[in-house]
Scaffold this motif. Structure first.
Motif, PDB file in Angstrom:
ATOM      1  N   VAL A  28      32.350  20.471  26.240  1.00 36.29           N
ATOM      2  CA  VAL A  28      33.552  19.630  26.115  1.00 36.29           C
ATOM      3  C   VAL A  28      33.580  18.951  24.744  1.00 36.29           C
ATOM      4  CG1 VAL A  28      34.687  17.553  26.973  1.00 36.29           C
ATOM      5  CG2 VAL A  28      33.853  19.248  28.588  1.00 36.29           C
ATOM      6  N   MET A  29      32.424  18.392  24.350  1.00 36.00           N
ATOM      7  CA  MET A  29      32.359  17.732  23.048  1.00 36.00           C
ATOM      8  C   MET A  29      32.614  18.722  21.911  1.00 36.00           C
ATOM      9  SD  MET A  29      31.784  14.454  23.333  1.00 36.00           S
ATOM     10  CE  MET A  29      32.855  14.436  24.768  1.00 36.00           C
ATOM     11  N   VAL A  59      34.323   8.736  14.747  1.00 36.86           N
ATOM     12  CA  VAL A  59      34.539   9.414  16.034  1.00 36.86           C
ATOM     13  C   VAL A  59      33.870  10.782  16.039  1.00 36.86           C
ATOM     14  CG1 VAL A  59      36.290  10.459  17.531  1.00 36.86           C
ATOM     15  CG2 VAL A  59      36.688   8.189  16.550  1.00 36.86           C
ATOM     16  N   LEU A  60      34.013  11.515  14.906  1.00 35.22           N
ATOM     17  CA  LEU A  60      33.410  12.842  14.814  1.00 35.22           C
ATOM     18  C   LEU A  60      31.886  12.773  14.854  1.00 35.22           C
ATOM     19  CD1 LEU A  60      35.719  14.503  12.133  1.00 35.22           C
ATOM     20  CD2 LEU A  60      35.489  15.186  14.515  1.00 35.22           C
ATOM     21  N   VAL A  61      31.318  11.786  14.120  1.00 33.59           N
ATOM     22  CA  VAL A  61      29.861  11.622  14.130  1.00 33.59           C
ATOM     23  C   VAL A  61      29.376  11.290  15.532  1.00 33.59           C
ATOM     24  CG1 VAL A  61      27.970  10.150  13.338  1.00 33.59           C
ATOM     25  CG2 VAL A  61      29.677  10.957  11.704  1.00 33.59           C
ATOM     26  N   LEU A  62      30.117  10.393  16.222  1.00 36.44           N
ATOM     27  CA  LEU A  62      29.748  10.012  17.583  1.00 36.44           C
ATOM     28  C   LEU A  62      29.807  11.211  18.526  1.00 36.44           C
ATOM     29  CD1 LEU A  62      28.998   7.736  19.557  1.00 36.44           C
ATOM     30  CD2 LEU A  62      31.450   7.338  19.910  1.00 36.44           C
ATOM     31  N   MET A  63      30.894  12.010  18.414  1.00 38.81           N
ATOM     32  CA  MET A  63      31.043  13.192  19.281  1.00 38.81           C
ATOM     33  C   MET A  63      29.957  14.233  18.989  1.00 38.81           C
ATOM     34  SD  MET A  63      35.183  13.653  19.303  1.00 38.81           S
ATOM     35  CE  MET A  63      35.143  15.060  20.388  1.00 38.81           C
ATOM     36  N   ALA A  64      29.651  14.415  17.694  1.00 38.69           N
ATOM     37  CA  ALA A  64      28.598  15.362  17.324  1.00 38.69           C
ATOM     38  C   ALA A  64      27.247  14.891  17.860  1.00 38.69           C
ATOM     39  CB  ALA A  64      28.537  15.520  15.812  1.00 38.69           C
ATOM     40  N   ILE A  66      26.762  12.944  20.511  1.00 36.95           N
ATOM     41  CA  ILE A  66      26.768  13.106  21.967  1.00 36.95           C
ATOM     42  C   ILE A  66      26.532  14.580  22.337  1.00 36.95           C
ATOM     43  CG2 ILE A  66      28.196  12.963  24.047  1.00 36.95           C
ATOM     44  CD1 ILE A  66      29.567  10.524  22.781  1.00 36.95           C
ATOM     45  N   SER A  67      27.193  15.475  21.596  1.00 35.91           N
ATOM     46  CA  SER A  67      27.016  16.911  21.832  1.00 35.91           C
ATOM     47  C   SER A  67      25.558  17.323  21.600  1.00 35.91           C
ATOM     48  CB  SER A  67      27.931  17.714  20.915  1.00 35.91           C
ATOM     49  OG  SER A  67      27.719  19.098  21.068  1.00 35.91           O
ATOM     50  N   GLY A  71      23.022  18.732  24.352  1.00 34.56           N
ATOM     51  CA  GLY A  71      22.434  20.036  24.085  1.00 34.56           C
ATOM     52  C   GLY A  71      20.914  20.006  24.149  1.00 34.56           C
ATOM     53  N   ALA A  72      20.314  18.978  23.510  1.00 39.02           N
ATOM     54  CA  ALA A  72      18.850  18.858  23.525  1.00 39.02           C
ATOM     55  C   ALA A  72      18.343  18.591  24.932  1.00 39.02           C
ATOM     56  CB  ALA A  72      18.422  17.732  22.587  1.00 39.02           C
ATOM     57  N   TRP A  73      19.056  17.731  25.650  1.00 36.52           N
ATOM     58  CA  TRP A  73      18.677  17.409  27.035  1.00 36.52           C
ATOM     59  C   TRP A  73      18.751  18.660  27.906  1.00 36.52           C
ATOM     60  CZ3 TRP A  73      21.169  12.702  30.086  1.00 36.52           C
ATOM     61  CH2 TRP A  73      20.358  12.425  31.213  1.00 36.52           C
ATOM     62  N   ALA A  74      19.856  19.419  27.730  1.00 38.11           N
ATOM     63  CA  ALA A  74      20.022  20.661  28.501  1.00 38.11           C
ATOM     64  C   ALA A  74      18.917  21.664  28.171  1.00 38.11           C
ATOM     65  CB  ALA A  74      21.386  21.271  28.216  1.00 38.11           C
TER      66      ALA A  74
END
Length: 580
Positions: A28-29, A59-64, A66-67, A71-74
């Motif tokens: 989504v991110m 906003v872009l830095v925050l979204m990146a 979060i992504s 991703g790392a958690w997954a």
């Protein structure tokens, strides 16, 4: 198959469920970032102030971020789940193999079981990793990117309606051709592992007969066979890359040329620079998702056959089972064969044993002799229920062996097999396979009975001497004596020596038999031998021929009445006279 494999997920269900959820949030991110960038480009084109750019940037830095976090958690949960599944599969397979009867083990070759525990489990592990991560990520990315491409590009996004079916059909043809090759190659893996296992195990024989070149040729044939099928599969899979490149460049050429024309002329489609850049990004997302989906399908294709092979082992039930109300006490060492016949499999055309009617009193010493293939070993393996009789019944202590608790029966029937193995570890550790609680004094006593104490004491570390895997650092005769001592520590009611003094000299053989007569007189002793000297002093000697009992009696009686025994005795003694 899937249901059987899924049972091994167990404690890793939580991380298996978390992974798709985390991947979904990551996707989504990632899909929202090009949309935000497109708006930023349009804002810059419209001449916005720096504050607006800074807000978009944050906003872009925050979204990146979060992504990246998702991703790392997954990745962490995915690795934990897949490695955990592999661990449990190996554990479940190994535990089930330990319950196999000899009949079950005969069904699977040792090399095949090794392949299933290693290569096949690794394939399933990799497929599971892809299923809970890539197989979730790519379809979601494909769907979201499609939606966003149509939102941003409008009618121009229709290009994907033409490209995706072409790519999908091409991948379908590739996978269809590859699947049979992967199904076939795993059986050839078994043959390759069998060649390696046999060579390594018998390396001393190979070298003593200077057969290295022959073994190399045999290995090369097996390796070439595997390589040939894999090469064919990889050649077909290689079509994936040029097909993907063709689709990617086709989309790029169309989007860049037609999109640039539309932006410059503002004709046909309402498209600006931000939307064009987003459309390019989404096109890459769509096509790369399809590429990854094709890789997932290939991995699943390989893992499907591996999964079936693993499931075969997991679902294989032992042909030997405890009765509902097992007997836990073996009264004595008497053995009775009541009209017993036996064959190793239902498909076998002939019986290995036929019409065996034999009664052994508790405490008797019984010798069994006969030519190679006369089923001497088959006979004694029915006593400890390593196999079940096909017809008739076998009784120990007056009770049918099928009525005993298996562990109880085998603890009271100790067998020293033809091919006994010493495991890596100290001599003490190997001996305590017979009795975990045995004291050092008991170990020494058993070794003295087996005529092993003398050579063990001469080792620098004595009973703490380390035995290499398979007992390669002791001689054949030493290995046999240690195996006899290990069996004696069980303090069984029945002791079976299956040609287990063949590697010791006649003097040591006689000393072992003398010690058994004097120190374990109440134990029933069954001695299979090739030498008549090893059974001459037995209470009775059984002569086997072609899976049947040819004669029973003492040495003197058989010399008078049994032609086979007399021929064996005469030929061995003549040979001995000539050697002398």
């Amino acid at each position: 198959m899937i249901r059987e494999l899924a049972k091994s997920i167990r404690e890793y269900k939580k991380v298996s469920i978390m992974t798709p959820i985390l991947v979904s949030m990551e996707v989504v991110m990632e899909c929202l970032i090009p949309f935000i960038i497109a708006n930023l480009v349009n804002q810059i084109k419209a001449g916005c102030e720096f504050q607006v750019i800074a807000v978009y940037g944050l906003v872009l830095v925050l979204m990146a971020g979060i992504s990246l976090l998702f991703g790392a958690w997954a990745g962490n949960t995915c690795s934990t789940a897949s490695c955990g599944l592999a661990k449990n599969l190996r554990k479940d397979m190994f535990y089930n193999i330990q319950n196999f009867s000899f009949e079950n083990i005969d069904k699977f070759s040792a090399s095949s079981l090794v392949t299933r525990l290693t290569t096949d489990v690794t394939n399933v592990q990799m497929a599971y990793m892809m299923i809970i991560r890539i197989a979730i990520r790519c379809p979601l990315m494909l769907i979201f990117a499609f939606i966003m491409a149509f939102v941003m590009g409008g009618k121009m996004a229709a290009i994907f309606l033409f490209v995706v079916p072409v790519l999908g059909f091409g991948l379908f043809l590739v996978i269809r051709r590859v699947m049979p090759l992967f199904r076939r190659v795993f059986k050839k893996y078994d043959a390759l592992n069998s060649s390696i296992q046999e060579n390594v195990k018998g390396i001393r024989v190979v070298k003593s007969f200077v057969r290295e070149d022959y073994e190399k040729e045999k290995f090369d044939r097996a390796a070439e066979d595997v390589c040939s099928d894999f090469t064919r599969a990889e050649r077909i899979l290689a079509i994936n890359n040029p097909l993907m490149q063709f689709c990617v460049y086709a989309v790029m050429v169309f989007v860049l040329s037609f999109g640039s024309y539309t932006v410059i002329t503002s004709r046909g489609i309402d498209l600006d620079v931000g939307q064009l850049s987003a459309l390019l990004t989404y096109s890459f997302m769509i096509l790369m998702s399809l590429m990854m989906i094709s890789m997932v399908f290939v991995m699943i294709t390989m893992a499907e056959e591996s999964g079936k092979r693993i499931a075969e082992v997991l679902t294989e039930g032992s042909t030997l089972h405890n009765p509902e109300n097992p007997v836990y006490d073996v009264k004595d060492g008497s053995v009775d064969f009541d009209q017993v016949s036996f064959k190793y499999s239902q498909a076998a055309e002939r019986m290995a044993l036929a019409d065996i009617d034999l009664h052994i009193r508790s405490g008797e010493t019984i010798g069994i002799i006969g030519g190679t293939g006369s089923s001497k070993s088959s006979l004694v393996q029915l006593i400890s229920r390593l196999y079940d009789a096909t017809e008739g019944r076998v009784r120990v202590g007056g009770v049918d062996v099928k009525d005993y608790d298996l562990e109880t029966l085998r603890n009271q029937v100790a067998m020293v097999l033809q091919k006994n193995v010493l495991f890596s570890g100290t001599i003490k550790e190997n001996l305590r396979w017979g009795s975990e609680s045995a004291t050092d004094e008991e170990l020494v006593h058993a070794c003295k009975l087996a005529q092993a104490d003398e050579f063990v004491s001469q080792f620098p570390d004595g009973y703490d001497t380390y035995i290499e895997q398979g007992g390669t650092n002791v001689s054949g005769g030493q290995k046999q004596r240690l195996c006899i001592a290990r069996a004696l520590l069980k303090k069984p009611k029945i002791l079976i020596l299956d040609d287990s003094t063949s590697a010791v000299d006649t003097k040591t053989d006689a000393l072992i038999r003398k010690a058994m007569r004097e120190f374990i007189p109440e134990t029933t002793k069954i001695i299979i031998a090739q030498r008549t000297a090893s059974v001459e002093d037995a209470d009775r000697i059984i002569v086997m021929e072609g899976g049947r009992i040819n004669g029973i009696g003492t040495h003197r009686e058989l010399m008078e009445n049994n032609e086979i025994y007399r021929e064996i005795y005469t030929s061995q003694n003549k040979a001995g006279d000539q050697d002398a």
